[in-house]
Design a protein around this motif. Structure first.
Motif, PDB file in Angstrom:
ATOM      1  N   VAL A  65       0.829  -1.208   0.000  1.00  0.00           N
ATOM      2  CA  VAL A  65       0.000   0.000   0.000  1.00  0.00           C
ATOM      3  C   VAL A  65       0.868   1.265   0.000  1.00  0.00           C
ATOM      4  O   VAL A  65       1.672   1.470   0.913  1.00  0.00           O
ATOM      5  N   HIS A  66       0.702   2.071  -1.027  1.00  0.00           N
ATOM      6  CA  HIS A  66       1.477   3.301  -1.204  1.00  0.00           C
ATOM      7  C   HIS A  66       0.572   4.481  -0.866  1.00  0.00           C
ATOM      8  O   HIS A  66      -0.339   4.809  -1.626  1.00  0.00           O
ATOM      9  N   LEU A  67       0.830   5.100   0.289  1.00  0.00           N
ATOM     10  CA  LEU A  67      -0.031   6.192   0.743  1.00  0.00           C
ATOM     11  C   LEU A  67       0.465   7.548   0.254  1.00  0.00           C
ATOM     12  O   LEU A  67       1.483   8.052   0.733  1.00  0.00           O
ATOM     13  N   MET A  68      -0.255   8.128  -0.689  1.00  0.00           N
ATOM     14  CA  MET A  68       0.063   9.483  -1.156  1.00  0.00           C
ATOM     15  C   MET A  68      -0.956  10.413  -0.528  1.00  0.00           C
ATOM     16  O   MET A  68      -1.820  10.998  -1.204  1.00  0.00           O
ATOM     17  N   ILE A  69      -0.875  10.486   0.801  1.00  0.00           N
ATOM     18  CA  ILE A  69      -1.858  11.272   1.558  1.00  0.00           C
ATOM     19  C   ILE A  69      -1.139  12.058   2.653  1.00  0.00           C
ATOM     20  O   ILE A  69      -0.092  11.628   3.134  1.00  0.00           O
ATOM     21  N   VAL A  70      -1.722  13.202   3.016  1.00  0.00           N
ATOM     22  CA  VAL A  70      -1.169  13.954   4.142  1.00  0.00           C
ATOM     23  C   VAL A  70      -1.614  13.270   5.442  1.00  0.00           C
ATOM     24  O   VAL A  70      -2.607  12.525   5.456  1.00  0.00           O
ATOM     25  N   GLU A  71      -0.894  13.488   6.492  1.00  0.00           N
ATOM     26  CA  GLU A  71      -1.192  12.911   7.812  1.00  0.00           C
ATOM     27  C   GLU A  71      -1.499  11.413   7.754  1.00  0.00           C
ATOM     28  O   GLU A  71      -2.550  10.951   8.249  1.00  0.00           O
ATOM     29  N   PRO A  72      -0.637  10.631   7.149  1.00  0.00           N
ATOM     30  CA  PRO A  72      -0.924   9.195   7.012  1.00  0.00           C
ATOM     31  C   PRO A  72      -1.120   8.497   8.361  1.00  0.00           C
ATOM     32  O   PRO A  72      -1.852   7.510   8.443  1.00  0.00           O
ATOM     33  N   GLU A  73      -0.502   9.037   9.407  1.00  0.00           N
ATOM     34  CA  GLU A  73      -0.601   8.386  10.730  1.00  0.00           C
ATOM     35  C   GLU A  73      -2.043   8.280  11.217  1.00  0.00           C
ATOM     36  O   GLU A  73      -2.381   7.415  12.008  1.00  0.00           O
ATOM     37  N   ARG A  74      -2.928   9.141  10.689  1.00  0.00           N
ATOM     38  CA  ARG A  74      -4.344   9.088  11.094  1.00  0.00           C
ATOM     39  C   ARG A  74      -5.050   7.838  10.566  1.00  0.00           C
ATOM     40  O   ARG A  74      -6.098   7.433  11.076  1.00  0.00           O
ATOM     41  N   TYR A  75      -4.515   7.254   9.495  1.00  0.00           N
ATOM     42  CA  TYR A  75      -5.235   6.152   8.823  1.00  0.00           C
ATOM     43  C   TYR A  75      -4.481   4.818   8.832  1.00  0.00           C
ATOM     44  O   TYR A  75      -5.025   3.809   8.399  1.00  0.00           O
ATOM     45  N   ILE A  76      -3.239   4.853   9.307  1.00  0.00           N
ATOM     46  CA  ILE A  76      -2.401   3.646   9.227  1.00  0.00           C
ATOM     47  C   ILE A  76      -3.073   2.427   9.861  1.00  0.00           C
ATOM     48  O   ILE A  76      -3.072   1.338   9.289  1.00  0.00           O
ATOM     49  N   ASP A  77      -3.686   2.596  11.010  1.00  0.00           N
ATOM     50  CA  ASP A  77      -4.300   1.442  11.686  1.00  0.00           C
ATOM     51  C   ASP A  77      -5.405   0.813  10.833  1.00  0.00           C
ATOM     52  O   ASP A  77      -5.570  -0.405  10.821  1.00  0.00           O
ATOM     53  N   ARG A  78      -6.116   1.650  10.098  1.00  0.00           N
ATOM     54  CA  ARG A  78      -7.179   1.098   9.243  1.00  0.00           C
ATOM     55  C   ARG A  78      -6.601   0.317   8.063  1.00  0.00           C
ATOM     56  O   ARG A  78      -7.147  -0.703   7.662  1.00  0.00           O
ATOM     57  N   PHE A  79      -5.497   0.819   7.535  1.00  0.00           N
ATOM     58  CA  PHE A  79      -4.849   0.065   6.444  1.00  0.00           C
ATOM     59  C   PHE A  79      -4.273  -1.247   6.985  1.00  0.00           C
ATOM     60  O   PHE A  79      -4.296  -2.266   6.297  1.00  0.00           O
ATOM     61  N   LEU A  80      -3.796  -1.217   8.206  1.00  0.00           N
ATOM     62  CA  LEU A  80      -3.277  -2.448   8.810  1.00  0.00           C
ATOM     63  C   LEU A  80      -4.418  -3.447   9.004  1.00  0.00           C
ATOM     64  O   LEU A  80      -4.275  -4.636   8.713  1.00  0.00           O
ATOM     65  N   ASP A  81      -5.578  -2.952   9.446  1.00  0.00           N
ATOM     66  CA  ASP A  81      -6.754  -3.825   9.623  1.00  0.00           C
ATOM     67  C   ASP A  81      -7.193  -4.449   8.301  1.00  0.00           C
ATOM     68  O   ASP A  81      -7.783  -5.530   8.276  1.00  0.00           O
ATOM     69  N   MET A  82      -6.924  -3.752   7.213  1.00  0.00           N
ATOM     70  CA  MET A  82      -7.297  -4.258   5.883  1.00  0.00           C
ATOM     71  C   MET A  82      -6.337  -5.347   5.412  1.00  0.00           C
ATOM     72  O   MET A  82      -6.463  -5.855   4.300  1.00  0.00           O
ATOM     73  N   GLY A  83      -5.317  -5.596   6.191  1.00  0.00           N
ATOM     74  CA  GLY A  83      -4.401  -6.685   5.843  1.00  0.00           C
ATOM     75  C   GLY A  83      -3.220  -6.275   4.977  1.00  0.00           C
ATOM     76  O   GLY A  83      -2.606  -7.132   4.332  1.00  0.00           O
ATOM     77  N   ALA A  84      -2.877  -4.982   4.982  1.00  0.00           N
ATOM     78  CA  ALA A  84      -1.712  -4.543   4.199  1.00  0.00           C
ATOM     79  C   ALA A  84      -0.452  -5.229   4.706  1.00  0.00           C
ATOM     80  O   ALA A  84      -0.230  -5.327   5.907  1.00  0.00           O
ATOM     81  N   SER A  85       0.365  -5.736   3.772  1.00  0.00           N
ATOM     82  CA  SER A  85       1.626  -6.379   4.157  1.00  0.00           C
ATOM     83  C   SER A  85       2.738  -5.351   4.268  1.00  0.00           C
ATOM     84  O   SER A  85       3.655  -5.497   5.064  1.00  0.00           O
ATOM     85  N   MET A  86       2.652  -4.342   3.414  1.00  0.00           N
ATOM     86  CA  MET A  86       3.653  -3.277   3.399  1.00  0.00           C
ATOM     87  C   MET A  86       2.910  -1.948   3.312  1.00  0.00           C
ATOM     88  O   MET A  86       1.988  -1.817   2.505  1.00  0.00           O
ATOM     89  N   ILE A  87       3.280  -1.011   4.168  1.00  0.00           N
ATOM     90  CA  ILE A  87       2.680   0.326   4.075  1.00  0.00           C
ATOM     91  C   ILE A  87       3.808   1.334   3.876  1.00  0.00           C
ATOM     92  O   ILE A  87       4.755   1.388   4.665  1.00  0.00           O
ATOM     93  N   THR A  88       3.674   2.110   2.814  1.00  0.00           N
ATOM     94  CA  THR A  88       4.696   3.106   2.490  1.00  0.00           C
ATOM     95  C   THR A  88       4.102   4.498   2.617  1.00  0.00           C
ATOM     96  O   THR A  88       3.051   4.795   2.039  1.00  0.00           O
ATOM     97  N   VAL A  89       4.785   5.334   3.402  1.00  0.00           N
ATOM     98  CA  VAL A  89       4.346   6.719   3.575  1.00  0.00           C
ATOM     99  C   VAL A  89       5.346   7.629   2.865  1.00  0.00           C
ATOM    100  O   VAL A  89       6.485   7.226   2.612  1.00  0.00           O
ATOM    101  N   HIS A  90       4.938   8.846   2.570  1.00  0.00           N
ATOM    102  CA  HIS A  90       5.858   9.769   1.914  1.00  0.00           C
ATOM    103  C   HIS A  90       6.660  10.573   2.929  1.00  0.00           C
ATOM    104  O   HIS A  90       6.107  11.136   3.876  1.00  0.00           O
TER     105      HIS A  90
END
Ligand code: DX5
Ligand code: ZN
Length: 223
Positions: A65-90
């Motif tokens: 999951v490649h997050l091209m969003i501001v304040e990614p920390e607000r949503y990281i837990d939801r992406f983790l719940d979705m089963g993301a194996s890799m989360i990339t922030v900018h």
């Protein structure tokens, strides 16, 4: 290590999402790359949680999951719940990058940092040891189908050198404008993960294109 291939769903036909993801499941792709855009960090909006939930039900490959969003920390837990194996922030939107990376890693997922074309790889010198992946953007993020920026090759080489010097273990991913023609020189520069959107999904035979990207070997690349 044999390089990995991560087709980017952004270039797929969303009207046939099921078939497109099935194609990837049946291919030799290693990961499915998912681009989340917020219309703020980048001038485009892609898709969010409801679509991702549908993807999660079908996909059999790890979700990158490649997050091209501001304040990614607000949503990281939801992406983790979705089963993301890799989360990339900018890098450009994370003033407390170390803490954001820890948040991702606390659940066992891999943590990556993406760098825009103008952001030097040296910016990551003091956090490299904590990272599972660095994504070097080879286009300005926001849209698929753009042209590869040639200077990226120098950034890849510099990052590779930094990883070797620090004896770090993070993977180098390159994202944007990758084609069957330029993938060889990109791999030679030291890349571990090729992200390819248009090259895969706009081709006549996406499965075959993934195989072609996958089967590029360092031996043949030296020729
Ligand atoms: C661009 C995205 C890419 C994009 C790549 O902002 O991060 O993942 O889908 O698309 P292509 O391979 O078409 O350049
Ligand atoms: Zn991407």
């Amino acid at each position: 290590m044999k390089h990995l291939v991560a087709p980017s769903l952004l270039a797929s036909d969303f009207g046939r999402l099921n078939e497109e993801i099935t194609l990837i499941n049946e291919s030799t792709a290693d990961w499915l790359h998912l681009d989340i855009m917020d219309g703020k960090f980048v001038p485009n909006i892609s898709f969010g949680f409801p679509v991702l939930k549908a993807v999660q039900k079908i996909v059999e490959k790890p979700m990158d999951v490649h997050l091209m969003i501001v304040e990614p920390e607000r949503y990281i837990d939801r992406f983790l719940d979705m089963g993301a194996s890799m989360i990339t922030v900018h890098y450009e939107v994370c003033p407390h990058l170390h803490s954001t990376i820890s948040q991702i890693k606390s659940s066992g997922a891999g943590a990556g940092v993406a760098l825009n074309p103008h952001t030097p790889v040296e910016s990551l010198r003091d956090i490299l040891a904590e990272l599972d992946l660095v994504c070097i953007m080879s286009v300005n993020p926001g849209f698929g189908g753009q042209k590869f920026i040639p200077h990226t090759l120098e950034k890849i080489r510099a990052l590779k050198q930094m990883i070797v010097q620090q004896n770090a273990s993070c993977l180098i991913e390159v994202d944007g404008g990758i084609t069957l023609e330029n993938a060889g020189s990109i791999l030679r520069a030291g890349v571990d993960v090729l992200v390819a959107g248009s090259t895969v999904f706009k081709s006549a035979n996406p499965k075959d294109t993934v195989s072609k990207l996958k089967s590029l070997s360092m031996d043949t690349l030296k020729v």
